[in-house]
Design a protein around this motif. Sequence first.
Motif, mmCIF file in Angstrom:
data_model
loop_
_atom_site.group_PDB
_atom_site.id
_atom_site.type_symbol
_atom_site.label_atom_id
_atom_site.label_comp_id
_atom_site.label_asym_id
_atom_site.label_seq_id
_atom_site.Cartn_x
_atom_site.Cartn_y
_atom_site.Cartn_z
ATOM 1 N N LYS A 35 28.212 -28.070 -26.527
ATOM 2 C CA LYS A 35 28.771 -29.389 -26.815
ATOM 3 C C LYS A 35 28.256 -30.429 -25.828
ATOM 4 C CE LYS A 35 33.144 -29.058 -24.231
ATOM 5 N NZ LYS A 35 34.623 -29.166 -24.359
ATOM 6 N N ASN A 36 27.799 -29.972 -24.662
ATOM 7 C CA ASN A 36 27.162 -30.861 -23.692
ATOM 8 C C ASN A 36 25.651 -30.841 -23.925
ATOM 9 O OD1 ASN A 36 29.606 -31.458 -22.170
ATOM 10 N ND2 ASN A 36 29.519 -29.307 -21.562
ATOM 11 N N ASP A 37 25.019 -32.008 -23.794
ATOM 12 C CA ASP A 37 23.597 -32.088 -24.136
ATOM 13 C C ASP A 37 22.675 -32.157 -22.916
ATOM 14 O OD1 ASP A 37 24.076 -34.654 -23.286
ATOM 15 O OD2 ASP A 37 23.769 -35.601 -25.244
ATOM 16 N N SER A 38 23.183 -31.807 -21.742
ATOM 17 C CA SER A 38 22.332 -31.755 -20.544
ATOM 18 C C SER A 38 21.632 -30.392 -20.501
ATOM 19 C CB SER A 38 23.173 -31.985 -19.283
ATOM 20 O OG SER A 38 23.750 -33.264 -19.291
ATOM 21 N N VAL A 39 20.689 -30.226 -21.382
ATOM 22 C CA VAL A 39 20.059 -28.911 -21.568
ATOM 23 C C VAL A 39 18.546 -28.989 -21.451
ATOM 24 C CG1 VAL A 39 21.917 -27.889 -22.935
ATOM 25 C CG2 VAL A 39 20.155 -29.259 -24.072
ATOM 26 N N GLY A 40 18.054 -29.897 -20.618
ATOM 27 C CA GLY A 40 16.613 -30.016 -20.438
ATOM 28 C C GLY A 40 15.966 -28.747 -19.924
ATOM 29 N N ILE A 41 16.763 -27.863 -19.320
ATOM 30 C CA ILE A 41 16.244 -26.590 -18.826
ATOM 31 C C ILE A 41 15.584 -25.779 -19.941
ATOM 32 C CG2 ILE A 41 18.448 -25.396 -19.184
ATOM 33 C CD1 ILE A 41 15.950 -24.792 -16.303
ATOM 34 N N ILE A 42 16.002 -26.018 -21.185
ATOM 35 C CA ILE A 42 15.407 -25.289 -22.314
ATOM 36 C C ILE A 42 13.893 -25.510 -22.352
ATOM 37 C CG2 ILE A 42 15.304 -25.102 -24.840
ATOM 38 C CD1 ILE A 42 18.257 -25.793 -24.925
ATOM 39 N N ASP A 43 13.443 -26.716 -21.993
ATOM 40 C CA ASP A 43 12.013 -27.030 -22.044
ATOM 41 C C ASP A 43 11.187 -26.148 -21.120
ATOM 42 O OD1 ASP A 43 12.616 -28.971 -23.842
ATOM 43 O OD2 ASP A 43 12.357 -30.661 -22.476
ATOM 44 N N SER A 44 11.817 -25.633 -20.067
ATOM 45 C CA SER A 44 11.096 -24.772 -19.126
ATOM 46 C C SER A 44 10.808 -23.399 -19.710
ATOM 47 C CB SER A 44 11.912 -24.610 -17.836
ATOM 48 O OG SER A 44 12.131 -25.850 -17.216
ATOM 49 N N PHE A 45 11.536 -23.053 -20.768
ATOM 50 C CA PHE A 45 11.404 -21.717 -21.353
ATOM 51 C C PHE A 45 11.000 -21.755 -22.826
ATOM 52 C CE2 PHE A 45 14.489 -21.316 -17.853
ATOM 53 C CZ PHE A 45 13.920 -20.282 -17.127
ATOM 54 N N PHE A 46 11.750 -22.527 -23.632
ATOM 55 C CA PHE A 46 11.529 -22.514 -25.087
ATOM 56 C C PHE A 46 11.632 -23.938 -25.643
ATOM 57 C CE2 PHE A 46 13.365 -18.389 -23.950
ATOM 58 C CZ PHE A 46 12.376 -17.531 -24.438
ATOM 59 N N PRO A 47 10.603 -24.751 -25.424
ATOM 60 C CA PRO A 47 10.679 -26.155 -25.861
ATOM 61 C C PRO A 47 10.790 -26.346 -27.367
ATOM 62 C CG PRO A 47 8.457 -25.589 -25.110
ATOM 63 C CD PRO A 47 9.347 -24.453 -24.726
ATOM 64 N N ASP A 48 10.448 -25.315 -28.140
ATOM 65 C CA ASP A 48 10.521 -25.443 -29.600
ATOM 66 C C ASP A 48 11.848 -24.968 -30.187
ATOM 67 O OD1 ASP A 48 7.928 -26.488 -29.799
ATOM 68 O OD2 ASP A 48 7.038 -24.479 -29.796
ATOM 69 N N ALA A 49 12.772 -24.539 -29.347
ATOM 70 C CA ALA A 49 14.066 -24.065 -29.843
ATOM 71 C C ALA A 49 14.858 -25.216 -30.457
ATOM 72 C CB ALA A 49 14.865 -23.438 -28.703
ATOM 73 N N ASP A 50 15.510 -24.951 -31.565
ATOM 74 C CA ASP A 50 16.414 -25.940 -32.153
ATOM 75 C C ASP A 50 17.696 -25.986 -31.326
ATOM 76 O OD1 ASP A 50 14.976 -26.845 -34.537
ATOM 77 O OD2 ASP A 50 15.178 -24.782 -35.217
ATOM 78 N N PHE A 51 18.271 -27.195 -31.212
ATOM 79 C CA PHE A 51 19.461 -27.365 -30.377
ATOM 80 C C PHE A 51 20.543 -28.100 -31.155
ATOM 81 C CE2 PHE A 51 21.971 -29.992 -27.414
ATOM 82 C CZ PHE A 51 22.621 -28.961 -26.751
ATOM 83 N N PHE A 52 21.796 -27.642 -30.960
ATOM 84 C CA PHE A 52 22.941 -28.208 -31.669
ATOM 85 C C PHE A 52 24.081 -28.466 -30.695
ATOM 86 C CE2 PHE A 52 20.452 -25.562 -34.444
ATOM 87 C CZ PHE A 52 20.357 -26.272 -35.625
ATOM 88 N N THR A 53 24.810 -29.546 -30.934
ATOM 89 C CA THR A 53 26.012 -29.835 -30.141
ATOM 90 C C THR A 53 27.291 -29.575 -30.933
ATOM 91 O OG1 THR A 53 25.969 -32.171 -30.801
ATOM 92 C CG2 THR A 53 24.857 -31.583 -28.719
ATOM 93 N N GLU A 54 27.145 -29.249 -32.214
ATOM 94 C CA GLU A 54 28.304 -28.969 -33.064
ATOM 95 C C GLU A 54 28.196 -27.550 -33.613
ATOM 96 O OE1 GLU A 54 27.613 -32.189 -35.750
ATOM 97 O OE2 GLU A 54 29.270 -33.348 -34.907
ATOM 98 N N PHE A 55 29.256 -26.773 -33.418
ATOM 99 C CA PHE A 55 29.234 -25.375 -33.851
ATOM 100 C C PHE A 55 28.980 -25.263 -35.344
ATOM 101 C CE2 PHE A 55 31.226 -21.575 -35.562
ATOM 102 C CZ PHE A 55 30.628 -20.594 -34.783
ATOM 103 N N GLU A 56 29.543 -26.168 -36.145
ATOM 104 C CA GLU A 56 29.415 -26.072 -37.595
ATOM 105 C C GLU A 56 27.944 -26.153 -38.035
ATOM 106 O OE1 GLU A 56 33.457 -27.377 -36.500
ATOM 107 O OE2 GLU A 56 31.444 -28.048 -35.960
ATOM 108 N N ARG A 57 27.181 -27.046 -37.400
ATOM 109 C CA ARG A 57 25.771 -27.174 -37.754
ATOM 110 C C ARG A 57 24.957 -25.981 -37.240
ATOM 111 N NH1 ARG A 57 24.207 -33.625 -37.305
ATOM 112 N NH2 ARG A 57 25.694 -34.309 -38.897
ATOM 113 N N PHE A 58 25.324 -25.488 -36.083
ATOM 114 C CA PHE A 58 24.695 -24.288 -35.541
ATOM 115 C C PHE A 58 24.958 -23.100 -36.464
ATOM 116 C CE2 PHE A 58 25.223 -20.483 -32.781
ATOM 117 C CZ PHE A 58 23.932 -20.394 -32.250
#
Length: 316
Positions: A35-58
């Motif tokens: 639910k928090n979008d401070s997830v820039g760390i993802i770019d260090s590992f998997f920049p192409d991963a899809d990201f969601f802030t709402e469980f329903e869309r995930f």
Amino acid sequence: MSKKFALIGAAGYIAPRHMKAIKETGNDLVAALDKNDSVGIIDSFFPDADFFTEFERFDRHIDKLRRANGGRAVDYVGICSPNYLHDSHMRFALRSGADAICEKPLVLNPWNIDGLQEIERDTGQKVNTILQLRLHPSIIALREKVQKEQKATKHEVDLTYITSRGHWYLQSWKGDEHKSGGIATNIGVHFYDMLHFIFGELQENVVHHSDDTMAAGYLEYEKARVRWFLSVDYKYVPESAKADGQRTYRSITVDGEEIEFSGGFTDLHTRSYEEILKGNGFGLEENRVAIETVAAIRNASLASLTGDYHPFLKKV
């Protein structure tokens, strides 16, 4: 062939260790939720991963991948969400046709384990858990030593763990016992599992002190008598450690001898993933004693300071 992972709780403290473990085992993170979008760390590992802030869309996205042709379904869901949500997120993973990899504590209460076992049977999927200390070389060596020896008396053990946290801690979900389970559950559960792993079945559980930032008590196992002290308050860090600029203090002594097990902590998640991918992950039942221990601590009446109690309690 690499496996496809999703991750729930991507903005949390422990999530980067899971991302690193997925990367180092040659697999792919395809979707993450927080639910928090401070997830820039993802770019260090998997920049192409899809990201969601709402469980329903995930949820919708994971379901679409499952139904799509071409082997796009997620194989594993890593769970790094707040403790009180672990149960529901593991259920989601299993019902989505994936195995779960859940951070500690597995759940807050032992009866949640029973419900998850039913869903495992219904779905054919598995819950794997991060009990990283069971993979630590020093802990394995100590367990083997204890199992082999012929000792007439029980070992005398002192466990001390102080991991200082700022004022934010009590304002977050971690400071809410209904969400975190309290200090013993949130920062101590893997140590209780370690003690059970080394010294056998739990026989007695006494709590001497418990508040928002500190807990202490006495545990007796088949082969050990344990005085324990846990805190997130910097004032309990020994002066010698403070002088070295340390805000964390971790110590376990067995019969007065310090057991060195601080090194190698950051690689144990990758080791856990390696074992899980080989089919050797720790399942639900391996967690039962530790979860029973922390649930009992949470609901215990406080005992008087007599007999066996941790020496740090003299500072309280």
